[in-house]
Design a protein around this motif. Structure first.
Motif, short mmCIF file in Angstrom:
data_model
loop_
_atom_site.label_atom_id
_atom_site.label_comp_id
_atom_site.label_asym_id
_atom_site.label_seq_id
_atom_site.Cartn_x
_atom_site.Cartn_y
_atom_site.Cartn_z
N ALA A 1 -20.45 -6.51 -23.59
CA ALA A 1 -19.30 -5.69 -23.98
C ALA A 1 -18.14 -6.55 -24.47
O ALA A 1 -17.45 -6.19 -25.44
CB ALA A 1 -18.86 -4.83 -22.80
N GLU A 2 -17.90 -7.70 -23.84
CA GLU A 2 -16.81 -8.57 -24.28
C GLU A 2 -17.08 -9.11 -25.68
O GLU A 2 -16.17 -9.21 -26.51
CB GLU A 2 -16.63 -9.73 -23.30
N LEU A 3 -18.34 -9.42 -25.96
CA LEU A 3 -18.71 -9.91 -27.28
C LEU A 3 -18.54 -8.82 -28.33
O LEU A 3 -18.02 -9.06 -29.43
CB LEU A 3 -20.16 -10.41 -27.26
N VAL A 4 -18.95 -7.61 -27.99
CA VAL A 4 -18.78 -6.48 -28.91
C VAL A 4 -17.31 -6.29 -29.25
O VAL A 4 -16.95 -6.09 -30.42
CB VAL A 4 -19.37 -5.19 -28.31
N ARG A 5 -16.44 -6.37 -28.24
CA ARG A 5 -15.00 -6.22 -28.49
C ARG A 5 -14.47 -7.34 -29.39
O ARG A 5 -13.68 -7.10 -30.31
CB ARG A 5 -14.23 -6.22 -27.16
N ALA A 6 -14.92 -8.56 -29.13
CA ALA A 6 -14.45 -9.70 -29.92
C ALA A 6 -14.86 -9.57 -31.37
O ALA A 6 -14.06 -9.84 -32.28
CB ALA A 6 -14.98 -11.00 -29.32
N LEU A 7 -16.08 -9.14 -31.61
CA LEU A 7 -16.56 -8.99 -32.98
C LEU A 7 -15.81 -7.87 -33.70
O LEU A 7 -15.45 -8.01 -34.88
CB LEU A 7 -18.07 -8.71 -32.99
N ALA B 1 -19.86 -16.98 -24.11
CA ALA B 1 -20.70 -17.28 -25.27
C ALA B 1 -19.87 -17.66 -26.49
O ALA B 1 -18.81 -17.08 -26.74
CB ALA B 1 -21.59 -16.09 -25.60
N ALA B 2 -20.38 -18.64 -27.24
CA ALA B 2 -19.87 -18.92 -28.58
C ALA B 2 -20.70 -18.12 -29.57
O ALA B 2 -21.88 -17.88 -29.35
CB ALA B 2 -19.95 -20.40 -28.89
N TYR B 3 -20.06 -17.71 -30.67
CA TYR B 3 -20.77 -16.88 -31.64
C TYR B 3 -20.35 -17.24 -33.05
O TYR B 3 -19.23 -17.69 -33.31
CB TYR B 3 -20.53 -15.39 -31.38
N LEU B 4 -21.27 -17.02 -33.96
CA LEU B 4 -21.03 -17.18 -35.40
C LEU B 4 -21.70 -15.99 -36.07
O LEU B 4 -22.91 -15.81 -35.98
CB LEU B 4 -21.62 -18.49 -35.91
N PRO C 1 -25.02 -18.00 -46.83
CA PRO C 1 -24.56 -16.88 -45.99
C PRO C 1 -23.04 -16.90 -45.83
O PRO C 1 -22.45 -17.93 -45.50
CB PRO C 1 -25.26 -17.12 -44.65
N ARG C 2 -22.41 -15.76 -46.08
CA ARG C 2 -20.97 -15.65 -45.97
C ARG C 2 -20.56 -15.61 -44.50
O ARG C 2 -21.15 -14.89 -43.70
CB ARG C 2 -20.49 -14.39 -46.70
N VAL C 3 -19.56 -16.39 -44.15
CA VAL C 3 -19.06 -16.43 -42.77
C VAL C 3 -18.16 -15.23 -42.54
O VAL C 3 -17.16 -15.03 -43.24
CB VAL C 3 -18.29 -17.73 -42.51
N LEU C 4 -18.49 -14.40 -41.54
CA LEU C 4 -17.70 -13.22 -41.21
C LEU C 4 -16.70 -13.51 -40.10
O LEU C 4 -15.55 -13.09 -40.18
CB LEU C 4 -18.63 -12.06 -40.83
N THR C 5 -17.13 -14.21 -39.08
CA THR C 5 -16.20 -14.63 -38.01
C THR C 5 -16.90 -15.64 -37.13
O THR C 5 -18.14 -15.75 -37.11
CB THR C 5 -15.71 -13.44 -37.18
N GLU D 1 -12.73 -6.80 -33.07
CA GLU D 1 -11.36 -7.24 -33.33
C GLU D 1 -11.31 -8.21 -34.51
O GLU D 1 -10.37 -8.21 -35.30
CB GLU D 1 -10.78 -7.90 -32.08
N ALA D 2 -12.35 -9.05 -34.64
CA ALA D 2 -12.33 -10.09 -35.66
C ALA D 2 -12.67 -9.57 -37.05
O ALA D 2 -12.07 -10.01 -38.04
CB ALA D 2 -13.29 -11.21 -35.28
N CYS D 3 -13.63 -8.65 -37.13
CA CYS D 3 -14.08 -8.25 -38.47
C CYS D 3 -14.20 -6.74 -38.64
O CYS D 3 -14.64 -6.28 -39.70
CB CYS D 3 -15.41 -8.91 -38.81
N GLY D 4 -13.83 -5.96 -37.61
CA GLY D 4 -13.81 -4.52 -37.76
C GLY D 4 -15.14 -3.83 -37.66
O GLY D 4 -15.22 -2.61 -37.88
#
Length: 300
Positions: free
Chosen positions: A9-15, A92-95, A81-85, A17-20
């Motif tokens: 859930a925290e990752l979902v929120r972060a993604l 966790a770290a994410y790309l 590949p285009r970087v989204l966030t 917030e970062a890219c909508g």
């Protein structure tokens, strides 16, 4: 595609917030990510993305990868590949990247197109060897302090760090004993050859190369810096996997300079030592053979 493994859930929120993009109910599919990262294809509505995950401490690795992808994309030779966030939660770290449907290079036409793109990439040159920041080759740190001299850069910032790791791990007294005097002779290989500081992928084996659905060449998972273009070309030969037409087309467009075969062994030694340090003694024999081959030519 399945929803069986939901994202944290925290990752979902972060993604979001970062890219909508809302991935709370995303379809997920595990895709090949090598032995370093977990890689997922995410599908949410009309959006399909590639998500790379690792421990939170791996954020610098993802930040460096994002920097390299942006640099390669700016050159325009390849589809990248285009970087989204990029970021990290507590766990966790994410790309997050654009998802590209890809296939391996297989035909002569694939090889020719990939070679043309690689030549265009390598014709993008700068003033110094190195990069604006350090990064990673695989999971290994790679220093990129800019330097005007290629031989000094390659010895000090490529071979010596890998040699130090091999020494600390107890890998092969033969390598350590033979490489020390060998490194002193490397500058002699460049008395008549002065490479340009070309923009490099930096880790160009066939697993980081592909074609998209429209037949455009694609590169990803870079270890970008400016160096001798022959280092990319050499690694393309290290593990094979490229059509023979690729090598022929590259050599026709921009032939390697005299002495390439010896430099190829030197350049690929860096990657074999890195594999030795990452994955263990399975690469020891290959590294020892390469060191003996170089020593037979350079130490007389």
């Amino acid at each position: 595609m399945t929803n069986a493994r939901c994202l944290d859930a925290e990752l979902v929120r972060a993604l979001k917030e970062a890219c909508g993009l809302d991935f709370s109910r995303a379809g997920t599919r595990e895709i090949g990510g090598g032995c370093i990262n977990r890689v997922l294809e995410l599908r949410a509505g009309a959006h399909t993305c590639c998500l790379k995950l690792n421990d939170a401490g791996a954020l610098p690795m993802f930040e460096a990868e994002a920097d390299g992808l942006v640099a390669l994309a700016a050159n325009g030779a390849f589809r990248v590949p285009r970087v989204l966030t990029c970021g990290a939660t507590a766990d966790a770290a994410y790309l997050l990247l654009e998802y590209i449907e890809m296939r391996p290079l297989s035909s002569a036409e694939d090889g020719r197109r990939f070679a043309e793109a690689l030549v265009q990439l390598h014709r993008d040159t700068g003033e110094n060897f190195g990069w604006v920041s350090d990064n990673f080759v695989g999971a290994s740190a790679q220093t990129n302090t800019p330097h005007p001299g290629w031989a000094q850069f390659f010895v000090r910032q490529r071979l010596m760090p890998q040699l130090a790791l091999a020494r600390s791990a107890g890998h092969g007294a033969t390598i350590v004993r033979s490489l020390d005097p060998l490194l002193e002779r490397v500058p002699a290989m460049f008395l008549d050859y002065c490479p340009r500081p070309s923009l490099l992928h930096g880790d160009l084996w066939h697993g980081n190369a592909a074609m998209d659905a429209e037949g455009r060449p694609v590169i990803f998972d870079p270890a970008v810096y400016r160096g001798d273009r022959e280092t990319d070309l050499a690694m393309c030969e290290l593990f094979g996997g490229f059509p023979s037409a690729f090598y022929a087309a590259y050599r026709t467009a921009w032939p390697p300079a005299e002495g390439y075969e010896l430099r190829k062994t030197l350049y690929n030694l860096y990657h074999v030592l890195n594999h030795l340090n990452l994955f263990g003694r399975a690469y020891l024999g290959q590294a020892e053979r390469m060191v003996r081959s170089l020593a037979s030519e350079l130490i007389r």
